[in-house]
Design a protein around this motif. Structure first.
Motif, PDB file in Angstrom:
ATOM      1  N   SER A 155       0.906  -1.260   0.091  1.00  0.00           N
ATOM      2  CA  SER A 155      -0.019  -0.053   0.192  1.00  0.00           C
ATOM      3  C   SER A 155       1.013   1.285  -0.013  1.00  0.00           C
ATOM      4  N   SER A 156       0.315   2.322   0.401  1.00  0.00           N
ATOM      5  CA  SER A 156       0.951   3.633   0.128  1.00  0.00           C
ATOM      6  C   SER A 156       0.593   4.498   1.293  1.00  0.00           C
ATOM      7  N   ASP A 157       1.526   5.705   1.487  1.00  0.00           N
ATOM      8  CA  ASP A 157       1.090   6.651   2.511  1.00  0.00           C
ATOM      9  C   ASP A 157      -0.643   7.000   2.221  1.00  0.00           C
ATOM     10  N   LEU A 158      -0.852   7.040   0.870  1.00  0.00           N
ATOM     11  CA  LEU A 158      -2.082   7.448   0.258  1.00  0.00           C
ATOM     12  C   LEU A 158      -3.200   6.162   0.487  1.00  0.00           C
ATOM     13  N   GLY A 159      -2.718   5.310   1.275  1.00  0.00           N
ATOM     14  CA  GLY A 159      -3.786   4.397   1.690  1.00  0.00           C
ATOM     15  C   GLY A 159      -4.266   4.624   3.142  1.00  0.00           C
ATOM     16  N   LEU A 160      -3.586   5.375   3.643  1.00  0.00           N
ATOM     17  CA  LEU A 160      -3.626   5.970   5.021  1.00  0.00           C
ATOM     18  C   LEU A 160      -4.489   7.555   5.119  1.00  0.00           C
ATOM     19  N   ILE A 161      -4.071   8.244   4.299  1.00  0.00           N
ATOM     20  CA  ILE A 161      -4.319   9.711   4.121  1.00  0.00           C
ATOM     21  C   ILE A 161      -4.879   9.981   2.661  1.00  0.00           C
ATOM     22  N   PRO A 163      -4.852  12.167  -0.575  1.00  0.00           N
ATOM     23  CA  PRO A 163      -3.912  12.848  -1.507  1.00  0.00           C
ATOM     24  C   PRO A 163      -4.337  14.448  -1.184  1.00  0.00           C
ATOM     25  N   ASP A 164      -3.102  15.028  -1.057  1.00  0.00           N
ATOM     26  CA  ASP A 164      -3.036  16.671  -0.760  1.00  0.00           C
ATOM     27  C   ASP A 164      -2.854  17.201  -2.292  1.00  0.00           C
ATOM     28  N   GLN A 165      -4.179  17.418  -2.880  1.00  0.00           N
ATOM     29  CA  GLN A 165      -4.185  17.747  -4.267  1.00  0.00           C
ATOM     30  C   GLN A 165      -3.460  19.142  -4.387  1.00  0.00           C
ATOM     31  N   ARG A 166      -3.013  19.974  -3.472  1.00  0.00           N
ATOM     32  CA  ARG A 166      -2.252  21.168  -3.715  1.00  0.00           C
ATOM     33  C   ARG A 166      -0.900  20.866  -4.323  1.00  0.00           C
ATOM     34  N   LEU A 167      -0.483  19.574  -3.940  1.00  0.00           N
ATOM     35  CA  LEU A 167       1.131  19.243  -4.152  1.00  0.00           C
ATOM     36  C   LEU A 167       1.097  19.337  -5.817  1.00  0.00           C
ATOM     37  N   TYR A 168      -0.060  19.057  -6.629  1.00  0.00           N
ATOM     38  CA  TYR A 168       0.165  18.964  -8.113  1.00  0.00           C
ATOM     39  C   TYR A 168      -0.410  20.157  -8.691  1.00  0.00           C
ATOM     40  N   GLU A 169      -0.584  21.186  -8.132  1.00  0.00           N
ATOM     41  CA  GLU A 169      -1.307  22.539  -8.481  1.00  0.00           C
ATOM     42  C   GLU A 169      -0.132  22.923  -9.457  1.00  0.00           C
ATOM     43  N   GLU A 170      -0.527  23.631 -10.489  1.00  0.00           N
ATOM     44  CA  GLU A 170       0.418  24.502 -11.397  1.00  0.00           C
ATOM     45  C   GLU A 170      -0.168  25.804 -11.601  1.00  0.00           C
ATOM     46  N   SER A 171       0.422  26.927 -11.303  1.00  0.00           N
ATOM     47  CA  SER A 171      -0.007  28.076 -11.305  1.00  0.00           C
ATOM     48  C   SER A 171      -0.783  28.691 -12.576  1.00  0.00           C
ATOM     49  N   SER A 172      -0.125  28.142 -13.716  1.00  0.00           N
ATOM     50  CA  SER A 172      -0.506  28.507 -14.936  1.00  0.00           C
ATOM     51  C   SER A 172      -1.761  27.883 -15.374  1.00  0.00           C
ATOM     52  N   LEU A 173      -2.521  27.072 -14.743  1.00  0.00           N
ATOM     53  CA  LEU A 173      -3.837  26.232 -15.367  1.00  0.00           C
ATOM     54  C   LEU A 173      -4.873  26.764 -14.425  1.00  0.00           C
ATOM     55  N   PRO A 174      -5.955  26.692 -15.116  1.00  0.00           N
ATOM     56  CA  PRO A 174      -7.201  26.951 -14.229  1.00  0.00           C
ATOM     57  C   PRO A 174      -7.775  25.937 -13.546  1.00  0.00           C
ATOM     58  N   THR A 175      -8.454  25.992 -12.633  1.00  0.00           N
ATOM     59  CA  THR A 175      -9.084  25.150 -11.702  1.00  0.00           C
ATOM     60  C   THR A 175      -9.341  23.892 -12.184  1.00  0.00           C
ATOM     61  N   ASN A 176     -10.282  24.078 -13.357  1.00  0.00           N
ATOM     62  CA  ASN A 176     -10.875  22.694 -13.908  1.00  0.00           C
ATOM     63  C   ASN A 176      -9.809  22.097 -14.676  1.00  0.00           C
ATOM     64  N   LYS A 177      -8.635  22.590 -14.949  1.00  0.00           N
ATOM     65  CA  LYS A 177      -7.552  21.914 -15.699  1.00  0.00           C
ATOM     66  C   LYS A 177      -6.427  21.416 -14.838  1.00  0.00           C
ATOM     67  N   GLN A 178      -6.519  21.615 -13.473  1.00  0.00           N
ATOM     68  CA  GLN A 178      -5.285  21.418 -12.448  1.00  0.00           C
ATOM     69  C   GLN A 178      -5.571  19.634 -12.441  1.00  0.00           C
ATOM     70  N   ARG A 179      -4.192  19.379 -12.531  1.00  0.00           N
ATOM     71  CA  ARG A 179      -3.999  17.760 -12.262  1.00  0.00           C
ATOM     72  C   ARG A 179      -4.062  17.220 -10.821  1.00  0.00           C
ATOM     73  N   PRO A 182      -5.579  10.475  -8.825  1.00  0.00           N
ATOM     74  CA  PRO A 182      -6.973   9.855  -9.216  1.00  0.00           C
ATOM     75  C   PRO A 182      -7.765   9.303  -8.117  1.00  0.00           C
ATOM     76  N   VAL A 183      -9.009   9.268  -7.900  1.00  0.00           N
ATOM     77  CA  VAL A 183      -9.691   8.706  -6.770  1.00  0.00           C
ATOM     78  C   VAL A 183      -9.367   7.193  -6.730  1.00  0.00           C
ATOM     79  N   THR A 184      -9.169   6.728  -7.670  1.00  0.00           N
ATOM     80  CA  THR A 184      -8.912   5.115  -7.861  1.00  0.00           C
ATOM     81  C   THR A 184      -7.636   4.659  -6.843  1.00  0.00           C
ATOM     82  N   TYR A 185      -6.778   5.517  -7.057  1.00  0.00           N
ATOM     83  CA  TYR A 185      -5.533   5.486  -6.107  1.00  0.00           C
ATOM     84  C   TYR A 185      -5.936   5.300  -4.705  1.00  0.00           C
ATOM     85  N   SER A 186      -6.821   6.076  -4.212  1.00  0.00           N
ATOM     86  CA  SER A 186      -7.010   6.068  -2.866  1.00  0.00           C
ATOM     87  C   SER A 186      -7.826   4.950  -2.487  1.00  0.00           C
TER      88      SER A 186
END
Ligand code: NAD
Length: 274
Positions: A155-161, A163-179, A182-186
């Motif tokens: 498993s993974s740390d993401l089997g316990l908590i 995902p902090d989606q802020r980690l993947y945020e890129e300032s150049s992208l609008p909210t609906n395009k932010q990476r 995926p829910v499946t991983y959790s």
């Protein structure tokens, strides 16, 4: 038997699913270093051959190679029958294979929950959960008939908590395009804990020890903005090196962990402590 000897797994037949991948290679090398017989299972045939060659060069051990899709009962039965004919036993199963999109692979925008395709959901659950269940269902009874065996679920740390989606945020992208992760991983990595507890209680009295190891993220040249943010959430201040889990893997698959069953060993640099 001395404590040191308990870590040895001489000749033990050890299946690693997803062996061609980043961590499957490491689990395989841990097994070979401690005298086990690696059985490499993956859909990536080229990766299997490369790994087997490396294991032979480094440890002088011939691995068993099985080009096999772990979502196929038929293919798994084939692997089992081959192993039973050749070795007469299966001692260790590491349920490692999963679909784990690396940050560097630029996770697709369709990973966002609002547009997450059911097809992707079904595929990722079928590899990460159904695959682990089928491997246990098909290889486990061989261990049961010998009265001894180990199943280790990854498993993974993401089997316990979450995902902090802020980690993947890129300032150049609008909210609906932010990476996003995926829910499946959790779901898959949380589900692994249920599988472990189920198998531990189901076969525990027949000599089969099932445990989980929950791993923190491994550094593989992910983008700097991601790594810097993640490092701040890890007490040790860095992501893991790929080889750093080998010692824990060998502990869990060997007699060194003989009194451990149904447990979860967390090795994540302190990511889930805060
Ligand atoms: N890499 C990390 O940072 C990390 C962190 C925590 C936990 N994990 C867990 O470790 C495990 C391995 O991760 P990884 O980073 O090595 O992933 P990876 O993508 O490098 O390797 C996964 C392997 O599984 C194989 N595979 C996929 N579908 C398959 C199928 N149907 N049948 C057989 N093989 C199949 C792939 O070909 C690949 O070789 C996963 O369970 C993952 O969740 C990884």
């Amino acid at each position: 038997m001395s404590t040191r000897e308990k870590f040895e797994i001489p000749g033990r037949v050890a299946i690693v699913t997803g062996a061609s991948g980043l961590l499957g290679q490491q689990h395989t090398k841990a097994i070979a270093e401690f005298g086990g017989q690696p059985v490499l299972v993956d859909v990536d045939e080229k990766g299997l051959n490369q790994l087997a060659e490396e294991v032979l060069n480094i440890y002088g051990i011939n691995s068993e190679i099985h080009h096999c899709d772990i979502t196929s009962t038929e293919e798994l039965i084939n692997v089992r029958d081959n192993l039973v004919t050749k070795f007469g036993r299966i001692d260790i199963l590491i349920n490692n294979a999963a679909v784990d999109t690396k940050m560097a692979d630029t996770m697709p925008t369709e990973n966002r929950l609002e547009s997450f395709p059911v097809k992707t959901w079904e595929h990722e659950l079928s590899v990460g959960l159904t695959g682990a269940m089928l491997c246990s269902q098909i290889f486990g009874p061989v261990m049961v008939s010998a009265g001894k065996g180990v199943i280790l679920n990854i498993s993974s740390d993401l089997g316990l908590i979450a995902p902090d989606q802020r980690l993947y945020e890129e300032s150049s992208l609008p909210t609906n395009k932010q990476r996003v992760k995926p829910v499946t991983y959790s779901i898959v990595k949380h589900g692994i804990h249920g599988l472990t507890r189920y198998l531990a209680s189901y076969w525990g009295d027949q000599g089969i020890r099932t445990n989980t190891i929950s791993l923190g993220g491994v550094y593989v040249n992910q983008p700097e903005h991601f790594v810097k943010k993640l490092e701040r959430l890890i007490i040790l201040g860095r992501m893991a090196d790929p080889e750093e889990y080998r010692a824990a893997i060998i502990f869990l698959v060997s007699d060194a962990s003989e009194y451990m069953i149904g447990s979860n060993l967390v090795i994540d640099g302190g990511r889930t402590v805060w």
